[in-house]
Scaffold this active site. Structure first.
Site, PDB file in Angstrom:
ATOM      1  N   LYS A 253      41.070  20.123  41.592  1.00  0.00           N
ATOM      2  CA  LYS A 253      42.482  20.400  41.808  1.00  0.00           C
ATOM      3  C   LYS A 253      42.643  21.816  42.358  1.00  0.00           C
ATOM      4  O   LYS A 253      42.035  22.762  41.851  1.00  0.00           O
ATOM      5  CB  LYS A 253      43.259  20.238  40.503  1.00  0.00           C
ATOM      6  CG  LYS A 253      43.233  18.822  39.942  1.00  0.00           C
ATOM      7  CD  LYS A 253      44.299  18.608  38.912  1.00  0.00           C
ATOM      8  CE  LYS A 253      45.661  18.490  39.560  1.00  0.00           C
ATOM      9  NZ  LYS A 253      46.715  18.115  38.589  1.00  0.00           N
TER      10      LYS A 253
ATOM     11  N   GLU B  82      54.547  12.791  32.903  1.00  0.00           N
ATOM     12  CA  GLU B  82      53.563  13.869  32.725  1.00  0.00           C
ATOM     13  C   GLU B  82      54.187  14.970  31.893  1.00  0.00           C
ATOM     14  O   GLU B  82      55.338  15.350  32.109  1.00  0.00           O
ATOM     15  CB  GLU B  82      53.125  14.485  34.062  1.00  0.00           C
ATOM     16  CG  GLU B  82      52.207  13.666  34.916  1.00  0.00           C
ATOM     17  CD  GLU B  82      51.809  14.407  36.201  1.00  0.00           C
ATOM     18  OE1 GLU B  82      52.019  15.653  36.268  1.00  0.00           O
ATOM     19  OE2 GLU B  82      51.312  13.760  37.124  1.00  0.00           O
TER      20      GLU B  82
ATOM     21  N   GLU C  51      40.003  18.601  35.580  1.00  0.00           N
ATOM     22  CA  GLU C  51      39.701  18.080  36.924  1.00  0.00           C
ATOM     23  C   GLU C  51      39.357  19.243  37.858  1.00  0.00           C
ATOM     24  O   GLU C  51      40.230  19.997  38.273  1.00  0.00           O
ATOM     25  CB  GLU C  51      40.905  17.292  37.450  1.00  0.00           C
ATOM     26  CG  GLU C  51      41.249  16.087  36.596  1.00  0.00           C
ATOM     27  CD  GLU C  51      42.540  15.422  37.026  1.00  0.00           C
ATOM     28  OE1 GLU C  51      42.534  14.719  38.055  1.00  0.00           O
ATOM     29  OE2 GLU C  51      43.556  15.626  36.336  1.00  0.00           O
TER      30      GLU C  51
ATOM     31  N   GLU D 256      45.370  24.899  36.865  1.00  0.00           N
ATOM     32  CA  GLU D 256      45.477  23.560  37.451  1.00  0.00           C
ATOM     33  C   GLU D 256      44.262  22.698  37.145  1.00  0.00           C
ATOM     34  O   GLU D 256      44.350  21.473  37.125  1.00  0.00           O
ATOM     35  CB  GLU D 256      45.678  23.664  38.959  1.00  0.00           C
ATOM     36  CG  GLU D 256      47.012  24.257  39.370  1.00  0.00           C
ATOM     37  CD  GLU D 256      48.179  23.469  38.810  1.00  0.00           C
ATOM     38  OE1 GLU D 256      48.197  22.239  38.962  1.00  0.00           O
ATOM     39  OE2 GLU D 256      49.074  24.086  38.193  1.00  0.00           O
TER      40      GLU D 256
END
Length: 501
Positions: A323, A266, A320, A329
């Site tokens: 999260k 990542e 997303e 985030e």
């Protein structure tokens, strides 16, 4: 205008990438396909995008059956994950692993091409003490794979945060934390014995956010014009990514694990954050990921390991919304859930993209046409034609039976008409005639008989006597086209930047 320019820029990267597909080697760049959201496209839709352009590598975080089914027979190679919540049963009993393999993996393999299994994720950051479970679970997974005869085809490892290091600066002083020695030593022995990579998640963004007085933004973004010197080695560092990678290399060498390769599972940069997260912007995210791609595909290596190949996964494919934590985030995605791009990237790795100047990109105002290359394969032309007539929002009525451009009934002729219509609809720029290297721009009008090829008559519409209806799209359909092609581009560069081992 902004959507159209953004689309053209994306298609430019798309066409360049596919032109180089036959010449790809070296370090690999992939994408993390996280799904911690309630508004994402279905796995089938994502898999369709991947399959259309022969994309081969993706990281997912579990073994979701719907995802595995969606990617079956697509040729995509998957890195799948075993969540931390499953470590206890997987570490306790071999039968639990065998059942999981029998129910969730083997029925879909090899149709679903699984190449890595990650056992646990950033366990040192977990609020629960699960570190001791990692290696026992890895051993059980390996045993299960051996029973199935797959241990040489599927590598087993585990992902970690940089928190496994007690010291990362200067890089030569990189050292693993003694707090985790009890599980790191057997972990490293497992990786060395089975030739599996040490998987690390690297985020210069966090280093800058937490200590902006000690870390310059340019240094975090690969933009620094100055160098940081490692006093122990004399090595010069111009970006934090390299420094963090080398800290890990030195930590491995300190424990005499010199053969274990490093894989970045990542990395990335958020495009939006909370009020205090001033560095979380689309421009910075664009700069970081573009510079990262350039750095990796050029096989630059690091100061301590110049020219060494390094596989990297960019986080993440989509924003997303589920999260937890600060706003950043939920905003690491390259794409919104509707598949439109959050920002544009230069996927060729040549330079950072200036979004403003690209937004004003203009075309040739109808003095050129775009036709299908006679050297293109039938499969490539058919895929491009199908795309143009669906997601590309081209009106392909004229190439249907009994219509003006149906004859000659050949793939090259039909694709030429569709390619040109798309080309003119999108500003008649060079970049809109890419089609993965299967489009060719010409200055001679390809029209014939009653089949008249469209030309640009305005910024947002085209005209053709074979179809007097304007071929412009509504803003919503344009957004859809941008999103689909952008999604294809992001996934397309994975197939180019990955090398089959």
């Amino acid at each position: 205008m902004g959507h159209r320019a953004g689309f053209n820029l994306i298609f430019y990267g798309f066409s360049l990438l596919l032109m180089f597909l036959g010449h790809c080697q070296g370090s690999n760049v992939g994408i993390c396909y996280g799904r911690n959201a309630d508004d994402l496209p279905t796995p089938n839709k994502v898999a369709q995008l991947v399959q259309l352009h022969n994309i081969k590598y993706l990281r997912i975080y579990d073994s979701n059956i719907q995802v595995l089914k969606a990617f079956a027979n697509t040729g995509v190679e998957l890195m799948i994950g075993i969540p931390n919540s499953d470590l206890l049963p997987f570490a306790q009993f071999q039968s639990n692993v065998d059942t999981w393999l029998r129910n969730s993996i083997l029925p879909y393999y090899p149709a679903a091409k699984i190449t890595y299994i990650t056992v646990g994720a950033e366990v040192t950051e977990s609020p629960h003490n699960v570190s001791a479970l990692v290696v026992p679970a890895m051993n059980n997974v390996l045993t299960g794979l051996k029973k199935a005869g797959l241990h040489k085809k599927i590598k087993v490892s585990s992902t970690h945060s940089l928190g496994v290091l007690s010291r990362s600066f200067p890089p030569s002083a990189g050292a693993f934390s003694s707090d985790f020695a009890f599980f790191l030593k057997p972990l490293l022995e497992f990786l060395a014995e089975n030739q599996s990579p040490f998987m690390i998640n690297i985020y210069p963004y966090y280093a800058y956010r937490e200590s902006p007085s000690n870390v310059s933004l340019d240094y975090a973004l690969f933009e620094s014009s100055s160098e940081v010197i490692d006093p122990n080695t004399g090595l010069l560092y111009t970006n934090m990514f390299d420094a963090q990678i080398d800290a890990l290399y030195f930590a491995l060498m300190a424990l005499n694990f010199r053969t274990i390769r490093v894989m970045v599972t990542e990395t990335g940069w958020p495009s939006k954050g909370s009020p205090k997260e001033t560095a979380a912007t689309p421009d910075n995210a664009q700069t970081y990921n573009t510079n990262l791609i350039r750095h990796v595909i050029n096989n630059t290596g690091t100061p301590a390991r110049p020219g060494e190949e390094l596989d990297v996964y960019i986080f993440s494919l989509f924003n997303e919304n589920r999260k937890p934590g600060l706003d950043s985030e939920r905003n690491w995605g390259l794409f919104y859930p509707d598949q439109t791009s959050v920002y544009n990237l230069d996927f060729t790795g040549r330079s950072a993209v200036d979004m403003t100047s690209q937004a004003n990109m203009t075309g040739s105002n109808g003095t050129d046409w775009c036709i299908a290359s006679s050297k293109a394969t039938d499969m490539d032309l058919q895929n491009a034609l199908d795309w143009a007539c669906s997601s590309g929002n081209v009106d392909c009525t004229a190439i249907q039976p009994s219509q003006p451009c149906f004859e000659p009934d050949t793939l090259v002729s039909h694709a030429s008409y569709a390619f040109n219509s798309y080309f003119q609809q999108n500003g008649a720029t060079d970049v809109a005639c890419g089609f993965g290297g299967n489009g060719v721009k010409v200055s001679q009008d390809p029209s014939y008989d009653n089949c008249v090829y469209a030309t640009v008559v305005g910024k947002n519409k085209t005209t053709s006597s074979s179809n007097t209806t304007a071929m412009s799209s509504t803003s919503s359909s344009s957004s859809s086209a941008i999103g689909v092609s952008a999604g294809l581009l992001i996934l397309a560069f994975v197939s180019c930047f990955f090398k089959i081992s």
